[in-house]
Design a protein around this motif. Sequence first.
Motif: not given
Length: 335
Positions: A232-234, A242-250
């Motif tokens: 369950d890493t980011r 890179k980190p998935h952009p969905d988290a920032a969009e949410i």
Amino acid sequence: MKARTDRFGRTELPERQQRALQRAIRIEWATIGFLAVAITAVGLVMGGSQAMKAAWIEDLLSLAPPFAFLLAVRLVNKTPTRKYPYGFHRSVGVAHLVAGVALFAMGGFLIYDSVSGLLMAEHPPIGTVVIFGQQLWLGWLMMGVMALTIPLPIWFGKVKMQLAEELHDKVLYADADMNKADWMTAAGSIVGVAGIGLGLWWADSAAALFISVSILWDGVKNMKAAITDLMDTRATTFDDGKPHPDAAEIDDYLRGLPWVAEAGSRVRDQGHVFHVESFVVPRHGMHPTMQQLLDARDGCIDLDWKIQDIVLVPIDELPEEVGGAGADHQSERNR
């Protein structure tokens, strides 16, 4: 407006991704068919060459990702149960780990075998064969067979890479990476056999060592990616770049709601899709209604098909892990 409660825990893929998945399945079956022919052909001509032996084993290992992918896709659309409340999408991650372990283990064995050949100064014999009454050096057949195995893996890898991005499928990405290793292995084998023909006895073991290091590195990369996802890493992009952009969009979407003062999310990769836990701090004096929470949830799901389901948690202060007070201090301490 009635909330779409049927969207919670959904398991189906959108139509576009379903078409991509069906194409990926066809490509994987085609890969298995190609590998069956290549393994047989290489096995018939490999003789005593270490490089050809490594290439043959590498082709055998190349079967692992396609079979893992085909097994995983049979499970991902099963409906969640009480025993498996998050559904079965994580079978993709399990398949990814199995493929990575197989590559790592065989890469390590082949490195040992190749280094032993170099240290013992083994001179691999390559004999001759009689074809249509003519005596022919077996090395020509070896190089010819390996040359024929180069074009299709290049094409397979290109197509699979596109489909892996479309489906957010890391097993498919690992397989595309493996196809790259396939044609590089074939090229290395040709160099090794040609070296023997030129009297460079060490060229064969050196080529085998190059192939083995490539296999081991593929195993290390895929094992690391699979293990971190299962822990369950980011959530990251399909290539772990890179980190998935969905988290920032949410978070941006939730912060834009009239009743939300601050928002932060934890996003776990379930395979093709994500499970999201979003923490929202209501504005002072505002208490979100059930309908507002349901609408906010549905709005987040509409942002991207990969957001399988989402849990909204109203809270008085964001946890450090999602950017709450003290997060900067914690980040500095962990460096």
